[in-house]
Each structure stands twice: as structure tokens, then as C-alpha cells.
Enzyme design. Sequence first.
Site, mmCIF file in Angstrom:
data_model
loop_
_atom_site.group_PDB
_atom_site.id
_atom_site.type_symbol
_atom_site.label_atom_id
_atom_site.label_comp_id
_atom_site.label_asym_id
_atom_site.label_seq_id
_atom_site.Cartn_x
_atom_site.Cartn_y
_atom_site.Cartn_z
ATOM 1 N N THR A 101 0.777 -1.120 0.030
ATOM 2 C CA THR A 101 0.068 -0.054 0.047
ATOM 3 C C THR A 101 0.811 1.242 -0.058
ATOM 4 O O THR A 101 0.409 2.527 0.002
ATOM 5 C CB THR A 101 -0.993 0.007 1.010
ATOM 6 O OG1 THR A 101 -0.252 -0.317 2.407
ATOM 7 C CG2 THR A 101 -1.845 -1.154 1.039
ATOM 8 N N HIS B 290 8.104 -0.004 6.209
ATOM 9 C CA HIS B 290 8.855 0.779 7.334
ATOM 10 C C HIS B 290 9.214 -0.368 8.496
ATOM 11 O O HIS B 290 8.959 -1.614 8.365
ATOM 12 C CB HIS B 290 8.234 1.805 7.758
ATOM 13 C CG HIS B 290 6.662 1.194 8.277
ATOM 14 N ND1 HIS B 290 6.245 0.482 9.528
ATOM 15 C CD2 HIS B 290 5.292 1.517 7.652
ATOM 16 C CE1 HIS B 290 5.073 0.270 9.327
ATOM 17 N NE2 HIS B 290 4.560 1.110 8.448
ATOM 18 N N HIS C 259 7.184 -3.483 9.718
ATOM 19 C CA HIS C 259 7.000 -4.411 8.938
ATOM 20 C C HIS C 259 7.989 -5.572 9.050
ATOM 21 O O HIS C 259 7.862 -6.667 8.819
ATOM 22 C CB HIS C 259 6.876 -4.073 7.342
ATOM 23 C CG HIS C 259 5.667 -3.372 6.904
ATOM 24 N ND1 HIS C 259 6.096 -2.043 6.363
ATOM 25 C CD2 HIS C 259 4.351 -3.566 7.359
ATOM 26 C CE1 HIS C 259 4.734 -1.540 6.219
ATOM 27 N NE2 HIS C 259 3.853 -2.246 6.734
ATOM 28 N N LYS D 177 -7.814 -1.022 11.406
ATOM 29 C CA LYS D 177 -8.087 0.113 10.532
ATOM 30 C C LYS D 177 -9.746 0.597 11.200
ATOM 31 O O LYS D 177 -10.481 -0.409 11.318
ATOM 32 C CB LYS D 177 -8.294 0.290 9.186
ATOM 33 C CG LYS D 177 -6.844 -0.034 8.492
ATOM 34 C CD LYS D 177 -6.031 1.163 8.751
ATOM 35 C CE LYS D 177 -4.695 0.841 8.267
ATOM 36 N NZ LYS D 177 -3.596 2.120 8.362
ATOM 37 N N ARG E 138 -10.160 2.067 3.705
ATOM 38 C CA ARG E 138 -8.650 2.596 3.206
ATOM 39 C C ARG E 138 -9.131 3.242 1.695
ATOM 40 O O ARG E 138 -10.092 2.924 0.945
ATOM 41 C CB ARG E 138 -7.854 1.457 2.813
ATOM 42 C CG ARG E 138 -7.123 0.747 3.784
ATOM 43 C CD ARG E 138 -6.287 -0.373 3.607
ATOM 44 N NE ARG E 138 -5.654 -1.035 4.535
ATOM 45 C CZ ARG E 138 -4.588 -0.916 5.179
ATOM 46 N NH1 ARG E 138 -3.857 0.193 4.693
ATOM 47 N NH2 ARG E 138 -4.084 -1.466 6.018
ATOM 48 N N GLN F 268 -7.244 -13.314 1.354
ATOM 49 C CA GLN F 268 -5.891 -13.849 2.384
ATOM 50 C C GLN F 268 -6.128 -15.221 2.557
ATOM 51 O O GLN F 268 -5.084 -15.948 2.494
ATOM 52 C CB GLN F 268 -5.817 -13.122 3.300
ATOM 53 C CG GLN F 268 -4.426 -13.057 4.090
ATOM 54 C CD GLN F 268 -3.833 -12.534 5.192
ATOM 55 O OE1 GLN F 268 -3.427 -12.938 6.270
ATOM 56 N NE2 GLN F 268 -3.972 -11.168 5.236
ATOM 57 N N ASP G 210 -2.265 -8.885 14.653
ATOM 58 C CA ASP G 210 -3.558 -8.219 13.930
ATOM 59 C C ASP G 210 -3.793 -9.173 12.703
ATOM 60 O O ASP G 210 -5.029 -9.092 12.225
ATOM 61 C CB ASP G 210 -3.440 -6.895 13.629
ATOM 62 C CG ASP G 210 -2.477 -6.759 12.523
ATOM 63 O OD1 ASP G 210 -1.336 -7.529 12.285
ATOM 64 O OD2 ASP G 210 -2.321 -5.911 11.763
ATOM 65 N N LYS H 251 4.455 5.104 20.031
ATOM 66 C CA LYS H 251 4.421 4.141 19.236
ATOM 67 C C LYS H 251 5.755 3.797 18.472
ATOM 68 O O LYS H 251 6.603 4.609 18.303
ATOM 69 C CB LYS H 251 3.449 4.479 17.867
ATOM 70 C CG LYS H 251 3.196 3.507 16.873
ATOM 71 C CD LYS H 251 2.084 4.100 15.824
ATOM 72 C CE LYS H 251 1.616 2.792 14.821
ATOM 73 N NZ LYS H 251 0.608 3.402 14.251
ATOM 74 N N LYS I 9 8.185 5.211 14.869
ATOM 75 C CA LYS I 9 8.000 6.771 14.665
ATOM 76 C C LYS I 9 8.641 7.645 15.338
ATOM 77 O O LYS I 9 9.281 7.547 16.662
ATOM 78 C CB LYS I 9 6.533 7.043 15.246
ATOM 79 C CG LYS I 9 5.210 6.235 14.638
ATOM 80 C CD LYS I 9 5.000 6.881 13.029
ATOM 81 C CE LYS I 9 3.617 6.246 12.557
ATOM 82 N NZ LYS I 9 3.420 6.942 11.232
ATOM 83 N N THR I 10 9.234 8.566 14.484
ATOM 84 C CA THR I 10 10.183 9.624 14.995
ATOM 85 C C THR I 10 9.355 11.221 14.693
ATOM 86 O O THR I 10 8.206 11.079 14.356
ATOM 87 C CB THR I 10 11.365 9.602 14.274
ATOM 88 O OG1 THR I 10 11.235 10.071 12.802
ATOM 89 C CG2 THR I 10 12.028 8.300 14.185
#
Length: 420
Positions: free
Chosen positions: A40, A45, A48, A82, A86, A172, A193, A230, A233-234
Site C-alpha cells: 500500500t 517501514h 513491517h 483500521k 482505506r 487472504q 492483527d 508508538k 515513529k520519530t
Amino acid sequence: MDLLKDLEWRGITYQQTDAEGLKDLLNKESISIYCGIDPTADSMHIGHLLPFLTLRRFQNQGHRPLVLVGGATGLIGDPSGKNEERKLQTVEAIQGNVASIKGQLQSIFDFEGENGAVMVNNYDWIGAMDVVTFLRDFGKHVGVNYMLAKDTISSRLESGISFTEFTYTILQAMDFNHLYDNYNCKLQIGGSDQWGNITTGLELIRRTHEEETKAFGFTIPLVTKADGTKFGKTESGAVWLDPKKTSPYEFYQFWINAADADVVKYLKYFTFLSHEEIDALAQSVETEPHLRKAQKTLAEEMTKLIHGEEALDQAIRITQALFSGDIKSLSASEILEGFKDVPSFEQAKGEEIGLIDLLVNAKISPSKRQAREDVGNGAIYINGERITDLQHVMGEGDKIEGQFTIIRRGKKKYFRVQYV
């Protein structure tokens, strides 16, 4: 220590559909195992990474990884985690993302040898399927009540879920079924998840095969930080694997800045270091935290894995230069990488300018009076060297490769002057 015990020691095991059955299977034979990602975005990142690194641990023990990039499921969108639908992407965008992500996965797996990884794309078996085939051959085997009981679907019933995303779990499941039939795949790995999607796959395999089937699901925990923020994340956003989005230096800095409370967990999760090596680093965190041995090892292992030895060497070089103040030892490209996010100012290449005027023009000092005070007090550094001469005129010696000057005011305020 066997593989499953190692995963437990590392804290990677979250849920299993049949722990004893999987243990017996792994002891008896080498199997094919799959883990997937929907493309997507045009890059993965670090959020994953853990499922794929877990899959690599299975490869290291002689099993064959099937690395699935969801060219078809990426066009639909997984409702897991989510709160809303999306935004659908074009086929062209998804295919471009597939190509980018495939390259990143190649740095994690060994694609050679007897148990070399195999890259698959579910667009190959779902993309051309007609709706009647989908409904008759697959939809018929998955009950609506069964799907409504899934957390990923039930949690969306109030806010709303389209039929498109409602059917994602079947798509899936079709992946697992296809890989079971064509690659003898007996295990799917995913994040916590993905439990609902994995168990739907097992249900579809059971219902579409007459013989007794033995397939398994395995999920890993959500990666969290000790302070509750989280992971991955930065301040500037997600930490990407694409070096154009997150440079190797920034990638290295993310890991080296891991908190003492998190670093040992990250070493267990993300590196292939032995128990003895990790235990020694854990001891160092307790007894000599100021040395940050664990953080340095984590940053080195992760940067080398994703970006390679040369990028790691460059990240270390930039880090050491910034720590020591030896800015002149860096190349122009390293300057751009290490000082990407600092305030910048463009100065005409051929124009002669005094330091005081440059400080004011670049808004490094708010006024000429303050600029003189800053220089006179020794608060101004050019490429790491303190300048106290009020009459200093910027020359070629102040430019790195004729392109940049790094000015520091005080201890931590950096500015980049770029010559155009």
C-alpha cells in the site's frame, strides 16, 4: 535450543493454532512457510520487519520462506487495525509499490540454495479470477456468521465496512490455500492483527480438501515502546527502509537512540545475535549504561542488514564526526545526509560575504550586535572550528567541496549554508 524455544525466549511467540502439532512437524520435516505484505506504500517501514525477520529465523533452521507481496490484496485493503475504509489505489500504483518492496525484501532473505526464499505475488492467481469463480469456489466455504465473529470485522460494524473490505479475509485465505496446494506451505506467520485472516485460511484449507490437512498459524506480538509511544515513529514520521525516505544515517540513529528499557527487547526481536551475546549486552545495560554498547550493537546490526556494510560505515562516520565536531572530515553527500533536517540558507557562490553578515542574513543571529557578541564570545563554529575573528570573511576554505558550510551556534544549534 530449538527454534520454537528460541522464539519464546526472544518474546516473539504470541499465538499458535496448535503449538504441539507445529513442534512435531518442524522436528520431522523441512516445510514451506509464508508471510505476506500488502504494497500500500512504495516502501516498507520498520513496523513491517518483525514478521519477516521471524520468517528468516525459520529459513536459518532449514525451512523454505515464501515471501508474498499482495499485488491483489493491496488493491482491496486489509481492514485489520483500521477504523475506516482505506483509499483505493490504482493498479499501476500498486504494481510500482510491488517492485520497490521486492527489492527491500531481498536484503532480508537468502534466495539461493536448497531452501532459498521464493517471492510470490497473489495478483498472479487472484487478479484474473472472475466473480462467479470467487463466489462458487471460495465464498461458498466461508460462512457470514464465521466472518462476523472476527474482531477485524466486528469492530467495524458500527462505523461501517464495505463489502470489498468485508471479503478481504477470504482473499487472504485464498493465498494460504493456493500456497498449500502449490508450494506445500504448512505455516503462515503474521502480526497479532492477522490472527483472524490466518485462521480463515486454515478454515478454507480444511473445507476445500477431502484428505486430512495439517496446516498451522503463528502470530507475533505487536512491538511496543516502554514509554507507551508508538514503535517506528520519530518526530519526522515513520522510519522507512527506502534510503531515499529515511537515510541510512537516520535509520542508524533511530536504533542507537533506543531507550535502555527497550534495547534488550529489540536485540532479541530484530537481531540474529546469540543468547550469550544478548545476555552480555543486557548485563552492560545494567552495569555500564553510559557506554551504550547494546544500542551501538543494535544500530550496527540493523543498518548492516537493511542497507549494507558501506552504508553502515558511512552512518558511523557521520555519527562520530558530529560527536567530535570534526565536520571537515565529512564529504558533501554526508553533510547533506547528516544535516538534512537543520535550518538551511542559500548563499550565492561567487559573492564575498563577511561572517557577521552571513550570521544575520541566515538568521543564525538575530542582529549584527548579537552576531558580534556570538563571535566574540566563541559561540560560533564553522565546520567544527571555533571562529572568534569579527572580521572573518567566508572563503573557499570554509566550504566543504565548495557546496556547504555547517555553522554551529552554541552547543547544539546547527545551520547549513548551501552555495548556489
